[in-house]
Scaffold this motif. Structure first.
Motif, short mmCIF file in Angstrom:
data_model
loop_
_atom_site.label_atom_id
_atom_site.label_comp_id
_atom_site.label_asym_id
_atom_site.label_seq_id
_atom_site.Cartn_x
_atom_site.Cartn_y
_atom_site.Cartn_z
N ASN A 196 -18.94 19.83 -27.51
CA ASN A 196 -19.32 20.22 -26.16
C ASN A 196 -18.24 19.96 -25.12
OD1 ASN A 196 -21.79 20.96 -27.19
ND2 ASN A 196 -22.81 19.08 -26.62
N LYS A 197 -17.00 20.14 -25.47
CA LYS A 197 -15.89 19.96 -24.52
C LYS A 197 -15.63 21.30 -23.84
CE LYS A 197 -13.76 15.93 -26.43
NZ LYS A 197 -14.30 15.34 -27.51
N TRP A 198 -16.49 21.61 -22.87
CA TRP A 198 -16.53 22.93 -22.27
C TRP A 198 -15.25 23.28 -21.52
CZ3 TRP A 198 -19.97 25.01 -24.99
CH2 TRP A 198 -21.13 24.32 -25.34
N SER A 199 -14.60 22.31 -20.89
CA SER A 199 -13.38 22.64 -20.15
C SER A 199 -12.25 23.00 -21.12
CB SER A 199 -12.96 21.48 -19.24
OG SER A 199 -12.71 20.32 -19.99
N LEU A 200 -12.20 22.38 -22.30
CA LEU A 200 -11.19 22.74 -23.30
C LEU A 200 -11.46 24.13 -23.86
CD1 LEU A 200 -10.77 19.38 -25.26
CD2 LEU A 200 -9.25 20.35 -23.54
N ILE A 201 -12.74 24.44 -24.05
CA ILE A 201 -13.12 25.77 -24.53
C ILE A 201 -12.77 26.82 -23.47
CG2 ILE A 201 -15.07 27.24 -25.20
CD1 ILE A 201 -16.32 24.68 -26.47
N ALA A 202 -13.08 26.52 -22.21
CA ALA A 202 -12.82 27.46 -21.11
C ALA A 202 -11.32 27.74 -20.96
CB ALA A 202 -13.40 26.93 -19.81
N ALA A 203 -10.50 26.76 -21.30
CA ALA A 203 -9.05 26.96 -21.20
C ALA A 203 -8.57 28.06 -22.14
CB ALA A 203 -8.32 25.65 -21.50
N ARG A 204 -9.31 28.37 -23.19
CA ARG A 204 -8.94 29.41 -24.15
C ARG A 204 -9.61 30.75 -23.85
NH1 ARG A 204 -4.54 27.50 -25.60
NH2 ARG A 204 -4.65 25.45 -26.49
N LEU A 205 -10.45 30.78 -22.80
CA LEU A 205 -11.12 32.02 -22.41
C LEU A 205 -10.75 32.34 -20.96
CD1 LEU A 205 -14.47 31.13 -24.06
CD2 LEU A 205 -13.25 33.24 -24.52
N PRO A 206 -9.66 33.04 -20.73
CA PRO A 206 -9.22 33.30 -19.36
C PRO A 206 -10.30 33.99 -18.54
CG PRO A 206 -7.60 34.07 -20.95
CD PRO A 206 -8.81 33.66 -21.72
N GLY A 207 -10.49 33.51 -17.32
CA GLY A 207 -11.46 34.11 -16.41
C GLY A 207 -12.86 33.58 -16.55
N PRO B 78 -15.92 28.63 -48.98
CA PRO B 78 -15.40 27.25 -49.07
C PRO B 78 -14.71 26.88 -47.76
CG PRO B 78 -14.06 28.74 -50.36
CD PRO B 78 -15.23 29.54 -49.89
N PRO B 79 -14.65 25.57 -47.47
CA PRO B 79 -13.99 25.13 -46.23
C PRO B 79 -12.52 25.57 -46.21
CG PRO B 79 -15.05 23.28 -47.35
CD PRO B 79 -15.17 24.45 -48.24
N ARG B 80 -12.04 25.92 -45.03
CA ARG B 80 -10.65 26.30 -44.85
C ARG B 80 -10.20 25.86 -43.48
NH1 ARG B 80 -9.88 30.69 -41.62
NH2 ARG B 80 -11.69 31.95 -41.16
N CYS B 81 -8.91 25.88 -43.27
CA CYS B 81 -8.37 25.51 -41.96
C CYS B 81 -8.75 26.58 -40.94
CB CYS B 81 -6.85 25.37 -42.02
SG CYS B 81 -6.33 23.99 -43.02
N PRO B 82 -9.09 26.19 -39.73
CA PRO B 82 -9.42 27.20 -38.72
C PRO B 82 -8.20 28.03 -38.35
CG PRO B 82 -9.36 24.99 -37.77
CD PRO B 82 -9.18 24.85 -39.25
N ASP B 83 -8.47 29.28 -37.94
CA ASP B 83 -7.38 30.18 -37.63
C ASP B 83 -7.08 30.19 -36.13
OD1 ASP B 83 -9.74 31.32 -36.92
OD2 ASP B 83 -9.27 33.32 -37.69
N LEU B 84 -7.21 29.06 -35.48
CA LEU B 84 -6.96 28.97 -34.06
C LEU B 84 -5.65 28.22 -33.79
CD1 LEU B 84 -10.50 27.94 -32.90
CD2 LEU B 84 -9.46 30.18 -32.71
N ASN B 85 -4.88 28.72 -32.86
CA ASN B 85 -3.68 28.01 -32.44
C ASN B 85 -4.01 27.34 -31.11
OD1 ASN B 85 -1.24 27.07 -31.65
ND2 ASN B 85 -0.23 29.06 -31.59
N LEU B 86 -4.17 26.05 -31.10
CA LEU B 86 -4.54 25.32 -29.89
C LEU B 86 -3.32 24.82 -29.13
CD1 LEU B 86 -7.61 23.32 -31.20
CD2 LEU B 86 -7.57 25.46 -29.93
N ASP B 87 -2.12 25.19 -29.59
CA ASP B 87 -0.87 24.80 -28.92
C ASP B 87 -0.78 23.30 -28.68
OD1 ASP B 87 -0.97 27.76 -26.93
OD2 ASP B 87 0.01 27.44 -28.85
#
Length: 193
Positions: free
Chosen positions: A87-98, A154-163
């Motif tokens: 629930n870290k909404w500000s971190l999530i919002a940083a990846r969704l411009p606008g 099966p579990p795998r690494c997420p495909d997100l680049n969080l820089d």
């Protein structure tokens, strides 16, 4: 000894903002930029609390805000980021411009959470309800050509680049030493020597 209140509660407007108040706030921020929200209401001629002005600007009046419904891609990204960050909404919002953190949190609680539960997915763990903890599932709200059964992958690494990056701690100039790469028994190592 604490901080003084942000405003005199007796002389402030509460409730819905008028078009005139919105115009004054927008004009002030355009002319002077975002800055000291505590002094802004008086300088802009508003009978509002500084906190109220800040929230109104951030959540409703900023020119870079997106309006309208969330797309299926945004839904998928919110789900992926929530599975990683919780629930870290500000971190999530940083990846969704606008999109604002408050908007995403409200959208999660009113729409996505219910959709996940309706599909038999636990919105906290992001796993099928009643499945073993080791099982992983891909969740998507993208429209599919033909309905397909839920596939457990099966579990795998997420495909997100969080820089994200990690660097050595900052040092004083006289303490700086050159960084050298050295071969350490068949592997690579970083040596501060």
């Amino acid at each position: 000894m604490g901080r003084s209140p942000c405003c005199e509660k007796a002389h402030t407007n509460k409730g819905a903002w008028t078009k005139e108040e919105d115009q004054r706030l927008v004009a002030y921020v355009r002319a002077h930029g975002e800055g000291c929200w505590r002094s802004l209401p008086k300088a802009a001629g508003l009978l509002r609390c500084g906190k109220s002005c800040r929230l109104r600007w951030i959540n409703y009046l900023r020119p870079d805000l997106k309006r309208g419904n969330f797309t299926a891609d945004e839904d998928d990204l919110i789900i992926k980021l929530h599975s990683l960050l919780g629930n870290k909404w500000s971190l999530i919002a940083a990846r969704l411009p606008g999109r604002t953190d408050n908007e995403i949190k409200n959208y999660w609680n009113t729409h996505i959470r219910r959709k996940l539960i309706g599909r038999g997915i636990d919105p906290v763990t992001h796993r099928p309800i009643g499945h073993p903890p080791g099982a992983n599932v891909t969740i998507s709200f993208q429209p599919q050509a033909t309905p397909q059964p839920m596939v457990i992958k099966p579990p795998r690494c997420p495909d997100l680049n969080l820089d994200l990056c990690i660097s050595p701690p900052c040092q004083e100039e006289e303490e700086l030493k050159p960084v050298k790469w050295e071969l350490l028994q068949g592997g690579h190592g970083l040596c501060f020597g």
